[in-house]
Design an enzyme around this catalytic site. Structure first.
Site, PDB file in Angstrom:
ATOM      1  N   LYS A 224       0.766  -1.301  -0.149  1.00  0.00           N
ATOM      2  CA  LYS A 224       0.068  -0.005  -0.035  1.00  0.00           C
ATOM      3  C   LYS A 224       0.916   1.230  -0.076  1.00  0.00           C
ATOM      4  CE  LYS A 224      -4.319  -1.904   0.668  1.00  0.00           C
ATOM      5  NZ  LYS A 224      -5.305  -2.549   1.843  1.00  0.00           N
ATOM      6  N   ARG A 260      -3.134  -9.939   4.691  1.00  0.00           N
ATOM      7  CA  ARG A 260      -3.634 -10.247   3.059  1.00  0.00           C
ATOM      8  C   ARG A 260      -2.242  -9.740   2.593  1.00  0.00           C
ATOM      9  NH1 ARG A 260      -5.987  -7.015  -0.676  1.00  0.00           N
ATOM     10  NH2 ARG A 260      -7.427  -7.912  -1.875  1.00  0.00           N
TER      11      ARG A 260
END
Ligand code: HH2
Length: 279
Positions: A224, A260
């Site tokens: 991210k 994840r």
């Protein structure tokens, strides 16, 4: 369309011992870090098989990007993307379906998906809660402030951790009232979904306030942009593998259950070492 056969699933804690890795397979042309890589069904199936072989507990298949600025796709298109992949993996690789749409979840569950990962936490499609409850599938409820198109424009909180915790508690109660068994639900603060770099790290720092809700916590920090920004690029749209692994290990140490991740092998290996050190 037929009904999926309800299966009796184990509680999340048993099915996903800490730490478990959820591999990410985006069957999209435009996901923020792997867009296009797995857009062809054969490529997506091969990636999912590889992730499972590398130690992922489950592979999260998604047909709609939720990256900052994205507009979303219709159910028909989402189904066209994910169905061939789910068919290719059925009975072979444990699958979670990353969708907010009841129609997509229903078809995925028929094709053997065992977990529904809804980034809207059952706020997007009024029928999704019933589909999940009726199927007996696992469910991930995620926090997001705003919607993907605009969520990163100016996210604000009085106190991000207590607001996310209150939201997740309320959505958990909603899911249970709709018939989903509480032991099948996991909660996710939604790293990067309407949050600044500081908000994201505050959520990790105070993760105990989320685990205190009594449900296993999922963290998706992988690649991210906050990681790229942390390392000095204010325009970053992604983060490095090394920074992703570091964040995942920190999240695990602070109590996360499911991590994840796009780079499964690296996460599985790092988390095995972290687990040995904590045990
Ligand atoms: N992040 C993304 C998508 N789905 N689901 C959960 N539970 N938690 C997350 O942090 C999460 C998620 C965004 O990442 P990615 O799937 O790689 O990108 P895109 O949404 O652009 O397809």
């Amino acid at each position: 369309m037929g009904q999926s056969i309800p299966v009796v699933q184990e509680p999340i804690e048993q099915r996903f011992p800490r730490p478990s890795v959820m591999g990410v397979v985006n069957v999209t042309p435009d996901s923020f870090s792997d867009g296009g890589v797995n857009f062809e069904p054969q490529a997506a199936v091969a990636s999912a098989r590889r992730m499972y072989a590398e130690g992922a507990a489950i592979v999260d298949v998604g047909g709609e990007s939720t990256r900052p600025g994205s507009a979303g796709v219709e159910a028909d298109e989402e189904l066209r993307r994910v169905v061939p992949v789910l068919e290719g993996l059925a009975g072979e690789v444990p699958v979670s379906i990353d969708t907010s749409k009841a129609e997509v979840a229903r078809r995925a569950l028929e094709l053997g998906a065992e977990l529904v990962n809804d980034v809207t936490a059952l706020r997007g499609d009024g029928e999704l809660a019933g589909v999940v409850a009726g199927s007996g599938a696992h469910l991930c409820l995620m926090h997001m402030q705003g919607e993907p198109r605009t969520m990163q424009s100016d996210p604000r909180y009085e106190d991000v951790v207590s607001e996310v915790a209150a939201f997740l508690e309320e959505r958990l109660a909603f899911a249970v009232a709709a018939g989903v068994r509480e032991e099948l639900v996991c909660l996710d603060p939604g790293i990067g979904f309407g949050k600044t770099v500081e908000h994201n790290f505050e959520l990790l720092r105070r993760l105990d306030e989320l685990t205190a809700l009594g449900r296993p916590v999922v963290i998706g920090f992988s690649r991210k942009s906050s990681l790229g920004k942390l390392l000095g690029d204010p325009q970053a749209t992604t983060g490095s593998v090394a920074a992703s692994v570091g964040a995942a290990v920190a999240a695990y140490e602070r109590g996360a259950t499911i991590l994840r991740a796009h780079d499964v092998r690296e996460h599985v290996e790092a988390l095995a070492a972290a687990r040995a050190a904590l045990a």
